[in-house]
Design a protein around this motif. Structure first.
Motif, mmCIF file in Angstrom:
data_model
loop_
_atom_site.group_PDB
_atom_site.id
_atom_site.type_symbol
_atom_site.label_atom_id
_atom_site.label_comp_id
_atom_site.label_asym_id
_atom_site.label_seq_id
_atom_site.Cartn_x
_atom_site.Cartn_y
_atom_site.Cartn_z
ATOM 1 N N ILE A 77 -27.528 -19.876 60.794
ATOM 2 C CA ILE A 77 -27.047 -18.527 60.538
ATOM 3 C C ILE A 77 -25.635 -18.469 61.113
ATOM 4 O O ILE A 77 -25.416 -18.852 62.255
ATOM 5 C CB ILE A 77 -27.931 -17.477 61.244
ATOM 6 N N THR A 78 -24.699 -17.984 60.316
ATOM 7 C CA THR A 78 -23.324 -17.852 60.779
ATOM 8 C C THR A 78 -23.026 -16.367 60.974
ATOM 9 O O THR A 78 -23.289 -15.566 60.090
ATOM 10 C CB THR A 78 -22.350 -18.457 59.752
ATOM 11 N N TYR A 79 -22.496 -16.025 62.140
ATOM 12 C CA TYR A 79 -22.160 -14.639 62.450
ATOM 13 C C TYR A 79 -20.861 -14.605 63.239
ATOM 14 O O TYR A 79 -20.378 -15.644 63.683
ATOM 15 C CB TYR A 79 -23.300 -13.954 63.217
ATOM 16 N N SER A 87 -22.594 -19.961 65.134
ATOM 17 C CA SER A 87 -23.793 -20.232 64.346
ATOM 18 C C SER A 87 -25.001 -20.403 65.259
ATOM 19 O O SER A 87 -24.867 -20.727 66.436
ATOM 20 C CB SER A 87 -23.606 -21.461 63.467
ATOM 21 N N ARG A 133 -28.761 -12.249 61.044
ATOM 22 C CA ARG A 133 -28.536 -12.580 59.642
ATOM 23 C C ARG A 133 -27.119 -13.097 59.427
ATOM 24 O O ARG A 133 -26.215 -12.768 60.194
ATOM 25 C CB ARG A 133 -28.753 -11.352 58.775
ATOM 26 N N ASN A 134 -26.963 -13.898 58.380
ATOM 27 C CA ASN A 134 -25.631 -14.396 58.022
ATOM 28 C C ASN A 134 -24.668 -13.235 57.847
ATOM 29 O O ASN A 134 -25.002 -12.236 57.219
ATOM 30 C CB ASN A 134 -25.686 -15.203 56.724
#
Length: 149
Positions: A77-79, A87, A133-134
């Motif tokens: 997941i990238t945030y 990530s 969440r992404n």
């Protein structure tokens, strides 16, 4: 209703399932996690190793000895955290965990989540479970010093 314990990085969160024999996919949907193929679901039974649960596998929630379930993302997941791209493989985190993982002391800082023009403040709820969440965006803020009278 059947209680489900989900093991999180900093503790356990309880959810309820209306079904006694849901599939792995249905459990994930009840947790708000879809598509099921993006997640790995594991069940911990007393005195045994973790058992992986496939999306179409039926889980008997009435079975004695179920201690908890654990989740993991199959993909990172990238945030954004303070305008830095970060990530994680974690599905659920708390604001305190996000602060710690990004080098901040949760006793001295708090977190806000940015959703469009809306800000969600976690200053007083640092242990609230968040579904990561992404594309999520978070900003850290330093706790203001409390004046002494």
């Amino acid at each position: 209703m059947y209680r489900i314990k989900i093991k999180l990085k900093g503790g356990t969160k309880e959810y309820e399932s209306a079904k006694s024999n849901p599939t792995g996919r249905e459990l994930l949907q009840e947790l708000g996690l879809a598509p099921a193929e993006d997640y790995e679901l594991f069940m911990k039974i007393a005195h045994r190793e973790f058992e992986p649960i496939q999306p179409d596998e039926v889980v008997d929630l009435t079975k004695p000895g179920i201690e908890f379930f654990q989740l993991r993302r199959r993909l990172e997941i990238t945030y954004e955290f303070d305008d830095e791209v970060v990530s994680s493989y974690e599905c659920f985190v708390t604001p305190a965990q996000l602060l710690l993982e990004n080098g901040y002391d949760p006793e001295k800082f708090y977190l806000k989540k940015i959703e469009g023009r809306k800000e969600i403040n976690y200053k007083r709820d640092k242990d609230a479970p968040l579904s990561l969440r992404n594309g999520d965006k978070f900003i850290s803020f330093k706790e203001a010093a409390t004046p002494v009278a």
